[in-house]
Every structure is written in C-alpha cells, then in structure tokens.
Enzyme design. Structure first.
Site, PDB file in Angstrom:
ATOM      1  N   CYS A  79       0.347  -7.178   5.714  1.00  0.00           N
ATOM      2  CA  CYS A  79       1.129  -8.376   6.003  1.00  0.00           C
ATOM      3  C   CYS A  79       1.686  -8.319   7.425  1.00  0.00           C
ATOM      4  O   CYS A  79       0.927  -8.282   8.382  1.00  0.00           O
ATOM      5  CB  CYS A  79       2.208  -8.576   4.941  1.00  0.00           C
ATOM      6  SG  CYS A  79       2.922 -10.244   4.956  1.00  0.00           S
ATOM      7  N   HIS A 185      -1.122  -9.092   0.392  1.00  0.00           N
ATOM      8  CA  HIS A 185      -0.456  -7.914  -0.178  1.00  0.00           C
ATOM      9  C   HIS A 185      -1.343  -7.298  -1.250  1.00  0.00           C
ATOM     10  O   HIS A 185      -1.375  -7.777  -2.388  1.00  0.00           O
ATOM     11  CB  HIS A 185       0.884  -8.311  -0.802  1.00  0.00           C
ATOM     12  CG  HIS A 185       1.948  -8.608   0.183  1.00  0.00           C
ATOM     13  ND1 HIS A 185       2.786  -7.649   0.697  1.00  0.00           N
ATOM     14  CD2 HIS A 185       2.311  -9.780   0.769  1.00  0.00           C
ATOM     15  CE1 HIS A 185       3.631  -8.201   1.553  1.00  0.00           C
ATOM     16  NE2 HIS A 185       3.357  -9.501   1.618  1.00  0.00           N
ATOM     17  N   GLU A 187      -0.811  -4.663  -2.885  1.00  0.00           N
ATOM     18  CA  GLU A 187       0.046  -4.135  -3.960  1.00  0.00           C
ATOM     19  C   GLU A 187       0.525  -5.228  -4.911  1.00  0.00           C
ATOM     20  O   GLU A 187       1.092  -4.932  -5.968  1.00  0.00           O
ATOM     21  CB  GLU A 187       1.237  -3.379  -3.360  1.00  0.00           C
ATOM     22  CG  GLU A 187       2.354  -4.236  -2.814  1.00  0.00           C
ATOM     23  CD  GLU A 187       2.116  -4.778  -1.414  1.00  0.00           C
ATOM     24  OE1 GLU A 187       3.059  -5.338  -0.836  1.00  0.00           O
ATOM     25  OE2 GLU A 187       0.987  -4.656  -0.900  1.00  0.00           O
TER      26      GLU A 187
END
Length: 203
Positions: A79, A185, A187
């Site tokens: 990001c 992202h 994650e």
C-alpha cells in the site's frame, strides 16, 4: 526470517498474523540491525505519504532498507509502503520517495471517470501483466484483492506486473529486481493475498 518494518505507520500485526498462517517466521521491528539479519523485508504503510516518509527518515530505517535492497535482499512494499518505493509522490505537495523503482505517485482525482468514488475501497480483479514473475506464482488474472487508496503509481510501465481496472488501469503490483510492491493489502485479501505472501517468502 522476515522483518516487518515498524516506523509508526502500518497495520503490522494483521500482516504478521497472515505470515504466521502460511508458516512464515516474522518479527515486527524498528531495529536496523534486525533488518540486516533478516532474509526478507516488508515495508507496510497507511496514511499520508509525506508523514510516513518523514517518520521513516527520522528512524534511519530508510537508509537501512535501501542498503539491504542494494545487497539484493527481497523487499516488499504494501500500500503506502509500495508508493514510497518510487522516486516521488504528488500527494499534497511533492515528496521524495526511496527511489528504488522509477516512477511517481499521483492522485486519482482528475484521472478517473466521473462518478467513481475516491478513495478506491474494495475488491478488484487483478490483470496479471507478467505471469512469469515469481511474486505472481500462485496468482491468476481474475483473482480479487482488497484495495484502499486515493493515489496510485504512474510512469512505471516497465515495472508493472499486475493492474486492476477502476475506470482506468491502476497499478496493482510492481517489481524491479529484488524490490517489489503491492498497492492492495495481501493481508486483507484472503487466500489470494496469502498466496502472494507465500510467493514472496519463497524468493
């Protein structure tokens, strides 16, 4: 071991949890010595470019990161962390980046078709531009990942390995040698994101 760089900006512990889910050992650290001893580095980040870049410089971790990148160590920016890999950002002024990947970060405002919301928040399908790149080992065009951003990387065509369509083709993932970045992202991107992290851990 993977060092997740802690300079006061970023969603560090969800990233560490995602790495744990794929069996990767990771440590959240602001210690340059740990960066030097780690096998791989991840630079996360949320918020404004100028503030994050200043914090990274104040800790001295920018110099440590660049030194390890120069040694050939795999580096992944996520990001805002990806955006800082570029030469400069035009987010609320002009700010110098780390200069590890040629290009600049520009606002979506004025570049997207009318009616599209900014920030760009949500799930979008990836279009893989370089399917042979190791970071895309477990990823295919059409796989969806989660974005939250108002700025994107531009003038970086040689480094783009994946894009996403949001009125225009938005840079989604980049790579130059051992330095890589994801605008989205991983994650927060379910099994697709875990696959990207796994691929990074295998480099």
């Amino acid at each position: 071991m993977i060092a997740i760089i802690d300079y006061g900006v970023g969603n560090l512990f969800s990233l560490k949890s995602s790495l744990a889910m794929i069996g990767a050992q990771a440590v959240v650290t602001g210690d340059a010595g740990v960066l030097r001893s780690a096998e791989r580095l991840i630079l996360p980040g949320v918020g404004a470019f100028g503030d994050a870049r200043q914090k990274l410089a104040q800790t001295g971790l920018d110099a440590a990161l660049c030194a390890e990148a120069a040694r050939g160590k795999p580096v992944l920016g996520i990001c805002l962390g990806m955006q800082m890999l570029f030469d400069r950002s035009l987010e609320y002024g002009e700010h110098k980046g780390l200069g590890l990947i040629p290009g600049e970060v520009v606002p979506m405002a004025g570049r997207l078709p009318e009616g599209l919301k900014i920030p760009h928040i949500g799930w979008n399908a990836l279009a893989i531009r370089k399917p042979d790149h190791p970071l895309m080992k477990y990823t295919e065009s059409g796989d969806c990942v989660y974005f939250v951003h108002s700025f994107y990387a531009s003038d970086c065509a040689d480094s783009v390995i994946a894009t996403a369509e949001y009125g225009i083709d938005v840079t989604a993932a980049v790579a130059k040698g051992n330095v890589m970045g994801c605008q989205f992202h991983p994650e927060k991107s379910g099994t697709v994101g875990l696959g990207i992290l796994k691929a990074f851990c295998e480099m």
